[in-house]
Design a protein around this motif. Structure first.
Motif, PDB file in Angstrom:
ATOM      1  N   PRO A  43     -64.660 104.625  16.082  1.00  0.00           N
ATOM      2  CA  PRO A  43     -65.760 104.841  16.936  1.00  0.00           C
ATOM      3  C   PRO A  43     -66.514 103.750  16.932  1.00  0.00           C
ATOM      4  O   PRO A  43     -67.558 103.254  17.935  1.00  0.00           O
ATOM      5  N   ILE A 125     -68.041 112.730   9.817  1.00  0.00           N
ATOM      6  CA  ILE A 125     -67.696 112.729  10.805  1.00  0.00           C
ATOM      7  C   ILE A 125     -66.582 113.775  11.211  1.00  0.00           C
ATOM      8  O   ILE A 125     -65.861 114.607  11.487  1.00  0.00           O
ATOM      9  N   GLY A 153     -55.454 107.847   7.353  1.00  0.00           N
ATOM     10  CA  GLY A 153     -56.741 107.321   8.198  1.00  0.00           C
ATOM     11  C   GLY A 153     -58.050 107.654   7.613  1.00  0.00           C
ATOM     12  O   GLY A 153     -57.651 109.239   7.059  1.00  0.00           O
ATOM     13  N   GLY A 154     -58.904 107.634   8.294  1.00  0.00           N
ATOM     14  CA  GLY A 154     -60.742 108.661   8.355  1.00  0.00           C
ATOM     15  C   GLY A 154     -60.454 110.700   8.028  1.00  0.00           C
ATOM     16  O   GLY A 154     -60.377 110.822   7.755  1.00  0.00           O
ATOM     17  N   VAL A 155     -59.875 110.315   9.434  1.00  0.00           N
ATOM     18  CA  VAL A 155     -59.582 111.594   9.908  1.00  0.00           C
ATOM     19  C   VAL A 155     -58.446 112.268   9.686  1.00  0.00           C
ATOM     20  O   VAL A 155     -58.782 113.490   8.969  1.00  0.00           O
ATOM     21  N   VAL A 174     -47.220 108.052   8.600  1.00  0.00           N
ATOM     22  CA  VAL A 174     -48.245 106.668   8.289  1.00  0.00           C
ATOM     23  C   VAL A 174     -47.055 105.620   8.816  1.00  0.00           C
ATOM     24  O   VAL A 174     -46.193 105.757   9.134  1.00  0.00           O
ATOM     25  N   ARG A 194     -43.387 105.384   9.813  1.00  0.00           N
ATOM     26  CA  ARG A 194     -43.041 105.560  11.590  1.00  0.00           C
ATOM     27  C   ARG A 194     -42.832 104.381  11.580  1.00  0.00           C
ATOM     28  O   ARG A 194     -41.564 104.625  12.678  1.00  0.00           O
ATOM     29  N   ILE A 240     -57.017 114.367  20.139  1.00  0.00           N
ATOM     30  CA  ILE A 240     -58.214 113.942  18.447  1.00  0.00           C
ATOM     31  C   ILE A 240     -58.469 112.557  20.021  1.00  0.00           C
ATOM     32  O   ILE A 240     -59.572 112.591  18.757  1.00  0.00           O
ATOM     33  N   ASP A 316     -58.324  97.298  14.138  1.00  0.00           N
ATOM     34  CA  ASP A 316     -56.827  96.747  13.424  1.00  0.00           C
ATOM     35  C   ASP A 316     -55.538  97.220  13.020  1.00  0.00           C
ATOM     36  O   ASP A 316     -54.315  97.412  13.088  1.00  0.00           O
TER      37      ASP A 316
HETATM   38  N1  NAP Z   1     -62.161 114.639  19.198  1.00  0.00           N
HETATM   39  C1  NAP Z   1     -63.075 113.807  18.392  1.00  0.00           C
HETATM   40  O1  NAP Z   1     -64.702 114.245  18.275  1.00  0.00           O
HETATM   41  C2  NAP Z   1     -63.274 112.942  17.663  1.00  0.00           C
HETATM   42  C3  NAP Z   1     -64.276 112.430  16.076  1.00  0.00           C
HETATM   43  C4  NAP Z   1     -63.897 110.831  15.163  1.00  0.00           C
HETATM   44  C5  NAP Z   1     -62.637 110.361  15.153  1.00  0.00           C
HETATM   45  N2  NAP Z   1     -62.035 110.565  16.308  1.00  0.00           N
HETATM   46  C6  NAP Z   1     -60.743 109.699  16.830  1.00  0.00           C
HETATM   47  O2  NAP Z   1     -60.208 109.927  15.843  1.00  0.00           O
HETATM   48  C7  NAP Z   1     -59.677 108.312  16.045  1.00  0.00           C
HETATM   49  C8  NAP Z   1     -59.172 108.188  14.448  1.00  0.00           C
HETATM   50  O3  NAP Z   1     -60.835 107.471  13.597  1.00  0.00           O
HETATM   51  P1  NAP Z   1     -60.445 107.042  12.045  1.00  0.00           P
HETATM   52  O4  NAP Z   1     -62.063 106.601  12.337  1.00  0.00           O
HETATM   53  O5  NAP Z   1     -60.610 108.289  11.360  1.00  0.00           O
HETATM   54  O6  NAP Z   1     -59.730 106.230  12.179  1.00  0.00           O
HETATM   55  P2  NAP Z   1     -57.917 105.585  11.036  1.00  0.00           P
HETATM   56  O7  NAP Z   1     -57.498 106.718  11.406  1.00  0.00           O
HETATM   57  O8  NAP Z   1     -58.961 105.384  10.043  1.00  0.00           O
HETATM   58  O9  NAP Z   1     -57.815 104.236  11.690  1.00  0.00           O
HETATM   59  C9  NAP Z   1     -56.316 104.958  12.834  1.00  0.00           C
HETATM   60  C10 NAP Z   1     -55.218 104.636  12.829  1.00  0.00           C
HETATM   61  O10 NAP Z   1     -54.996 104.938  13.822  1.00  0.00           O
HETATM   62  C11 NAP Z   1     -53.472 104.404  13.660  1.00  0.00           C
HETATM   63  N3  NAP Z   1     -52.846 103.595  14.583  1.00  0.00           N
HETATM   64  C12 NAP Z   1     -52.025 103.321  14.985  1.00  0.00           C
HETATM   65  N4  NAP Z   1     -51.500 102.647  16.173  1.00  0.00           N
HETATM   66  C13 NAP Z   1     -53.012 101.585  16.322  1.00  0.00           C
HETATM   67  C14 NAP Z   1     -53.464 100.950  16.739  1.00  0.00           C
HETATM   68  N5  NAP Z   1     -52.210 100.488  18.258  1.00  0.00           N
HETATM   69  N6  NAP Z   1     -54.073 100.087  16.427  1.00  0.00           N
HETATM   70  C15 NAP Z   1     -55.080 100.549  15.495  1.00  0.00           C
HETATM   71  N7  NAP Z   1     -54.555 102.263  14.728  1.00  0.00           N
HETATM   72  C16 NAP Z   1     -53.768 102.792  15.031  1.00  0.00           C
HETATM   73  C17 NAP Z   1     -53.518 103.937  12.057  1.00  0.00           C
HETATM   74  O11 NAP Z   1     -52.564 104.412  11.239  1.00  0.00           O
HETATM   75  P3  NAP Z   1     -51.324 104.581  10.553  1.00  0.00           P
HETATM   76  O12 NAP Z   1     -50.529 102.740  10.623  1.00  0.00           O
HETATM   77  O13 NAP Z   1     -50.876 104.993   9.986  1.00  0.00           O
HETATM   78  O14 NAP Z   1     -50.575 105.723  12.205  1.00  0.00           O
HETATM   79  C18 NAP Z   1     -54.810 103.657  11.889  1.00  0.00           C
HETATM   80  O15 NAP Z   1     -54.614 103.249  11.017  1.00  0.00           O
HETATM   81  C19 NAP Z   1     -59.987 107.841  16.753  1.00  0.00           C
HETATM   82  O16 NAP Z   1     -59.169 107.969  17.844  1.00  0.00           O
HETATM   83  C20 NAP Z   1     -61.012 108.425  16.956  1.00  0.00           C
HETATM   84  O17 NAP Z   1     -62.591 107.743  18.259  1.00  0.00           O
HETATM   85  C21 NAP Z   1     -62.270 111.668  17.328  1.00  0.00           C
END
Ligand code: NAP
Length: 327
Positions: A43, A125, A153-155, A174, A194, A240, A316
């Motif tokens: 975010p 979060i 990733g983080g979540v 992943v 993947r 999510i 990225d």
């Molecule tokens: N619903 C809610 O309440 C809530 C709360 C918190 C966060 N979120 C959402 O959860 C998601 C993940 O957040 P995060 O901070 O933990 O990030 P993150 O998962 O650490 O980073 C995003 C991961 O998504 C994958 N990915 C696949 N296609 C991608 C692309 N085109 N560009 C970038 N990443 C891509 C990558 O992992 P791989 O390469 O391993 O696939 C990347 O490491 C975000 O969309 C965030 O907004 C939602």
């Protein structure tokens, strides 16, 4: 004090500037903290791009969550004292990528003693989202199969640990070898790269054709569409996020025919509609952290000057776990 500021919308590395700004002061119900640690979250990147549901006025300091030491209290604040070590949300425009930030009572909690500053900051979060997603929204049960996308990733890393803690068999998806090793280390029973494997086939084989009971999807787009091919009878797909960049549409005839649920989660809304549940979740996460069952994955500690680069690498898709600014 020094703080990163966003003055125009765009890619994080281009629009974030490290500047000198006045120290913040607390409004009613607010606390000012000396920032000890603040992780980069997707975010933060979306906010820099102007694509997040929260759109702070410019200029703002990103850094949506943090661990800090309370330095001053606003009018009416009870339950906290100067010197307390706390975690929680930053109140925009005074985010965590700065020497000091602003928090508010409703979204501030005691930092778990078992965790260092970077880990404690990362317990908020991602772990709250995982806990509410898996337990409250999907009602995950012991013995079920959980598929986690962006599992390193983080979540995603939080969802692996919380899924294992709930007694599920966890399959992590992943992108790449290095992330596969991380997902295994986090406790995933099966890991799918993947880039070289089809997760649908792996899930079907691992579940004797039944599919995954719960799918945790922070990626969206085509990843969601493929997930519908391996969701079990009475399965739950948790929507999510859309880290892949495309917001999918759902074929409701398919949900009807296969008897599955598509479950949205906007975790932040629980702060508004059910704050007692957020406090209960924090207590449970603290208990799990104390017991060593969950441990946020801090892959990098950044000094303040390196934060914009870290946020850009997260955006990225090249980071694992949390990259965290540590003061
Ligand atoms: N619903 C809610 O309440 C809530 C709360 C918190 C966060 N979120 C959402 O959860 C998601 C993940 O957040 P995060 O901070 O933990 O990030 P993150 O998962 O650490 O980073 C995003 C991961 O998504 C994958 N990915 C696949 N296609 C991608 C692309 N085109 N560009 C970038 N990443 C891509 C990558 O992992 P791989 O390469 O391993 O696939 C990347 O490491 C975000 O969309 C965030 O907004 C939602």
């Amino acid at each position: 004090m020094k703080a990163w500021q966003v003055n125009a919308l765009g890619e994080p590395a281009e629009v974030m500037r490290l500047v000198d700004v006045p120290d913040p002061t607390p409004g009613p119900g607010q606390l000012v903290v000396r920032v000890l640690a603040s992780p980069a979250n997707f975010p933060d990147a979306l906010m820099c791009r102007g694509l997040y549901q929260v759109k702070p006025d410019l200029p703002f300091t990103p850094g949506v969550e943090l661990c800090g030491e309370v330095t001053s209290l606003g009018e009416g604040v009870t339950g906290f004292a100067v010197g307390d070590r706390v975690i929680g949300a930053a109140v925009m425009p005074h985010g965590g990528f700065a020497e000091s930030a602003v928090m508010e009572v409703a979204t501030t909690f005691a930092a778990p003693a078992a965790l260092d500053d970077a880990q404690a900051a990362s317990l908020y979060i991602g772990y709250q989202t995982g806990w509410f997603g898996l337990h409250r929204r999907a009602g995950i049960r012991e013995g079920e199969t959980l598929l986690v996308h962006a599992a390193a990733g983080g979540v995603g890393s939080a969802a692996i640990q919380l899924g294992k803690a709930a007694g599920a068999t966890v399959i992590g998806v992943v992108g790449g070898d290095a992330k596969a090793a991380v997902a295994r280390e986090l406790g995933a029973d099966i890991v799918v790269d993947r880039h070289s494997e089809d997760f649908v086939a792996v899930v079907k084989e691992a579940t004797s054709g039944r599919g995954a009971d719960v799918i945790y999807d922070p990626v969206g787009g085509e990843t969601y569409q493929r997930s519908t091919k391996c969701i079990a009878f009475e399965g739950r797909i948790l929507v999510i996020g859309f880290a892949g960049g495309d917001i999918q549409s759902a074929a409701l005839n398919h949900a009807l025919i296969k008897n599955y649920s598509i479950v949205g989660l906007h975790w932040g809304l629980y702060n508004l509609f059910d704050p007692a549940a957020v406090a209960e979740c924090h207590a449970d996460l603290t208990r799990l952290a104390d017991a060593g069952v969950v441990r946020p994955l801090v892959s990098e500690k950044l000094e303040l000057a390196a934060v914009a680069d870290g946020v850009q690498r997260l955006a990225d898709g090249s980071t694992v776990g949390r990259v965290v600014y540590v003061a």
